[in-house]
Design an enzyme around this catalytic site. Structure first.
Site, PDB file in Angstrom:
ATOM      1  N   ALA A 113      25.845  43.431   7.285  1.00 25.42           N
ATOM      2  CA  ALA A 113      26.814  43.621   6.201  1.00 25.42           C
ATOM      3  C   ALA A 113      28.089  42.885   6.590  1.00 25.42           C
ATOM      4  CB  ALA A 113      27.090  45.106   5.992  1.00 25.42           C
ATOM      5  N   ILE A 145      27.451  44.170  11.896  1.00 21.93           N
ATOM      6  CA  ILE A 145      28.630  43.635  11.218  1.00 21.93           C
ATOM      7  C   ILE A 145      28.606  42.111  11.258  1.00 21.93           C
ATOM      8  CG2 ILE A 145      31.134  43.647  11.097  1.00 21.93           C
ATOM      9  CD1 ILE A 145      29.724  46.373  10.584  1.00 21.93           C
ATOM     10  N   LYS A 146      28.596  41.535  10.071  1.00 21.19           N
ATOM     11  CA  LYS A 146      28.566  40.080   9.939  1.00 21.19           C
ATOM     12  C   LYS A 146      30.003  39.565   9.887  1.00 21.19           C
ATOM     13  CE  LYS A 146      25.545  36.858   7.493  1.00 21.19           C
ATOM     14  NZ  LYS A 146      24.755  36.677   6.249  1.00 21.19           N
ATOM     15  N   ILE A 147      30.324  38.656  10.807  1.00 24.09           N
ATOM     16  CA  ILE A 147      31.695  38.203  11.007  1.00 24.09           C
ATOM     17  C   ILE A 147      31.743  36.685  10.947  1.00 24.09           C
ATOM     18  CG2 ILE A 147      33.585  38.097  12.683  1.00 24.09           C
ATOM     19  CD1 ILE A 147      32.701  40.789  13.721  1.00 24.09           C
TER      20      ILE A 147
END
Length: 213
Positions: free
Chosen positions: A56, A82-84
């Site tokens: 996400a 967590i997509k960064i």
């Protein structure tokens, strides 16, 4: 090689999960926007289907905002990754989240330098974009190969996700060069199950079977 499905469409995710070949899901703001649903509600629906990593993406541009968003998303499920974005601020956020035990997927990687820096910051996954590099006449699969070689040489633990997959050839190439994962759109995932000789073989077997009746 393991597979993620690259979509936020719940029905596509359900169908892909039933195939038994995907391990998780990757989403991004564009894919989520197409579904027209509240982001957290959508994630809850995906969590109910998939027992595996679900990427996400945060939308803040500063590390503090990224971390705040990440903490809220991580509370939804231990499966949330967590997509960064691959930026200086993104690297700061990756370091902080890794120290907190939160998994990260550093995305929008277009160079070997970016991939190695993301890994050094503690990224669980790094996502080089194959198709988008091909779009500008660069070698997307070549970059994945270079990342695989560099990570092996330096003993880096981050897993490599071949992203921006545009066709079944990209999947095969990602397998050949040793990517850990490919994240694949639904239609391409289904296309990868097919081969004309398989269809011909089935038709021939059925025709021969009919002769027994």
């Amino acid at each position: 090689m393991r597979f993620f499905i690259d979509t936020a469409n719940v029905e596509q995710i359900r169908e892909a999960w039933e195939l038994g070949v995907i391990e998780g899901v990757t989403t991004n703001p564009t894919l989520v926007a197409r579904e027209g649903k509240d982001f957290q509600q959508l994630l809850q629906e995906i969590i109910a289907i998939v027992d595996g990593p679900i990427s996400a993406e945060v939308i803040s541009l500063d590390s503090r905002g990224m971390v705040d968003e990440a903490l809220a998303l991580a509370r939804l499920s231990p499966n949330i990754v967590i997509k960064i974005p691959m930026t200086a601020e993104g690297l700061k956020a990756t370091k902080i989240l890794t120290a907190k035990g939160i998994k990260t997927n550093v995305t929008l990687i277009f160079s070997l330098n970016q991939a190695v820096m993301a890994a050094r910051a503690g990224a669980t996954y790094v996502s080089p974009f194959v198709g988008r590099l091909d779009d500008v006449n660069a070698d997307g699969i070549g970059l994945v190969r270079d990342i695989v070689d560099a990570f092996a040489h330096y003993g880096l633990d981050s897993k490599i996700i071949a992203a921006s997959i545009r066709n079944v050839g990209h999947i095969a190439d990602a397998i050949r060069v040793g990517a850990h994962y490919a994240t694949v759109p639904y239609d391409i995932l289904l296309a990868a199950t097919k081969h004309p000789l398989t269809d011909q073989g089935i038709a021939r077997f059925l025709k021969d079977w009919e002769k027994l009746k």
